[in-house]
Design an enzyme around this catalytic site. Structure first.
Site, PDB file in Angstrom:
ATOM      1  N   ASP A 167      54.550  48.000  29.650  1.00 13.06           N
ATOM      2  CA  ASP A 167      54.248  49.285  29.026  1.00 13.06           C
ATOM      3  C   ASP A 167      55.323  50.284  29.444  1.00 13.06           C
ATOM      4  O   ASP A 167      56.144  49.987  30.313  1.00 13.06           O
ATOM      5  CB  ASP A 167      52.836  49.757  29.386  1.00 13.06           C
ATOM      6  N   ASP A 187      45.099  44.317  25.947  1.00 11.45           N
ATOM      7  CA  ASP A 187      45.261  44.206  27.403  1.00 11.45           C
ATOM      8  C   ASP A 187      44.272  45.156  28.064  1.00 11.45           C
ATOM      9  O   ASP A 187      43.868  46.155  27.462  1.00 11.45           O
ATOM     10  CB  ASP A 187      46.678  44.603  27.829  1.00 11.45           C
ATOM     11  N   CYS A 241      30.932  28.021  31.598  1.00  9.35           N
ATOM     12  CA  CYS A 241      32.354  28.244  31.883  1.00  9.35           C
ATOM     13  C   CYS A 241      32.999  27.008  32.513  1.00  9.35           C
ATOM     14  O   CYS A 241      32.377  26.297  33.294  1.00  9.35           O
ATOM     15  CB  CYS A 241      32.522  29.450  32.809  1.00  9.35           C
ATOM     16  N   CYS A 286      35.922  27.168  34.309  1.00  7.68           N
ATOM     17  CA  CYS A 286      36.935  27.578  35.299  1.00  7.68           C
ATOM     18  C   CYS A 286      36.672  26.945  36.671  1.00  7.68           C
ATOM     19  O   CYS A 286      35.582  26.434  36.945  1.00  7.68           O
ATOM     20  CB  CYS A 286      37.002  29.102  35.419  1.00  7.68           C
ATOM     21  N   CYS A 307      33.519  28.331  38.511  1.00  8.91           N
ATOM     22  CA  CYS A 307      32.214  27.880  38.024  1.00  8.91           C
ATOM     23  C   CYS A 307      31.980  26.384  38.251  1.00  8.91           C
ATOM     24  O   CYS A 307      30.841  25.943  38.388  1.00  8.91           O
ATOM     25  CB  CYS A 307      32.056  28.232  36.551  1.00  8.91           C
ATOM     26  N   HIS A 311      37.440  33.647  37.248  1.00  5.92           N
ATOM     27  CA  HIS A 311      36.380  33.462  36.255  1.00  5.92           C
ATOM     28  C   HIS A 311      36.478  34.495  35.128  1.00  5.92           C
ATOM     29  O   HIS A 311      36.408  34.143  33.944  1.00  5.92           O
ATOM     30  CB  HIS A 311      34.987  33.534  36.887  1.00  5.92           C
TER      31      HIS A 311
END
Length: 373
Positions: free
Chosen positions: A94, A268, A306, A308, A311, A337
């Site tokens: 940015d 974002d 999930c 991930c 998890c 997560h």
């Protein structure tokens, strides 16, 4: 020759949602996409390898913070931001405008640029459109944002009009000062607050300056969500069909879905990483404030749906223990997560667009998550 190229694959028959591919010097990105925020050349609590593992295609870094520390010259000496932080996929930076303007009484705006005091040590600095380009050229990001003014909410009409017109003039100066067009793409930012005619004016002026992509700024700054959606509804149709559309600073699950439905390609937000450090998880059943006593003996994962690392391996009870004990691992696990949750959500959104069923997907997701349609 532009540093990036947007390829529109299809538009969802149920909505204005677009499926596309954004080709950049550091790889191609499937859109719509969520970009994890790595403010200081790091996504807090995550290694680059972990980011890749959860499906991050592009990350965002912050021009203002890297200019203040360690300095753009040092990053350039290190071989650019990709090499400095060991991330070989695309990076968007940015312009630093939002951070500078949020300094409030510490900054002063003129036509030339913005004078401000450092949040670190109070030292005085000046950033102009030319300086913002110099910093981002040194950082070497794939996508650079123009230096703009993000008007606050609420703001009166005259202020917003003067602000957006200055943003357009600054955009032309950014384009003129941009030194590396073959490897870095400059995006312009549409402003105009909550005023329909001013958004139209800004969109017309900004898109008249030929650039590889365009962003919508000045939303998610405190306005009610229905108002944000309304602004998106009449702004995205004013943007080129063959270029990426980026909605800045938006990252809650409902906003991502609603933004995609209205034709946005890129998002974002610091939300998933910030709330992770406060002990809050985003899950398919809604938010889980894992620090709460209710989870002290809950031996189930944060989110049973999930995939991930967190998890698959840990329970709410254990993560709550880590949070209460102020252990670093708590932030690492919940951040992993939360980011995976949003990246997977975007994978599901892309699939729903492919199958022309995004509005059906929204209904299913909102019902499960507890959002009102």
């Amino acid at each position: 020759m532009s540093a990036i190229r947007y390829e529109l694959i299809k538009t969802c028959k149920q909505s204005g949602a677009r499926l596309g591919i954004l080709h950049t010097p550091h790889g191609s990105i499937e859109t719509p996409i969520f970009m994890p925020v790595g403010t200081q050349a790091t996504v807090k609590a995550m290694t680059p390898e972990e980011l890749k593992e959860i499906g991050s295609q592009i990350i965002l870094s912050n021009t203002y913070h890297l200019y203040m520390r360690p300095g753009h010259e040092l990053v350039k000496e290190a071989g650019g931001l990709h090499k400095f932080m060991n991330w070989d996929k695309p990076i968007l930076t940015d312009s630093g405008g939002f951070q500078v303007f949020s300094l409030g009484p510490l900054r002063k705006i003129t036509e030339e640029g913005v004078t401000f005091k450092s949040h670190l040590d109070g030292s005085k600095h000046f950033i102009s459109p030319e300086k913002a380009m110099e910093i981002q050229n040194a950082l070497g990001s794939d996508i650079m944002m123009a230096f703009d003014e993000c008007a606050p909410y609420p703001a009166d009409r005259e202020y917003v009009k003067n602000s957006l017109e200055r943003t357009t003039r600054w955009l032309q100066r950014c384009k003129d000062a941009h030194k590396n067009t073959e490897n870095q793409a400059l995006f312009g930012i549409i402003q105009g607050g909550m005023y329909k005619d001013l958004r139209e004016q800004s969109a017309k002026e900004v898109t008249a300056i030929d650039l590889p992509g365009y962003a919508i700024g000045g939303l998610s700054v405190g306005e009610p969500k229905p108002l944000m959606y309304e602004v998106l509804e009449y702004t995205t149709p004013l943007m080129p069909v063959d270029k990426p559309r980026y909605l800045m600073g938006v990252g809650s699950p409902d906003d991502l879905i609603e933004g995609v439905i209205r034709g946005v390609d890129m998002f974002d937000c610091v939300l998933p990483t910030r709330i992770a450090r406060n002990g809050t998880a985003m899950t398919s059943q809604g938010k889980v404030v894992v620090r709460n006593a209710a989870y002290a003996k809950d031996f189930t994962p944060l989110d049973p749906e999930c995939d991930c690392y967190c998890c698959k391996n840990y329970t709410k009870a254990y993560i709550r223990h880590l949070v209460k004990a102020n252990e670093i691992l708590a932030a690492r696990l919940i951040t992993t997560h939360n980011l995976r949750f949003l990246l997977k959500l975007m994978e599901q959104v892309r699939q729903a667009i492919r199958e022309d069923r995004l509005l059906d997907f929204r209904e299913e997701f909102f019902t499960k998550y507890g959002y009102e349609l």
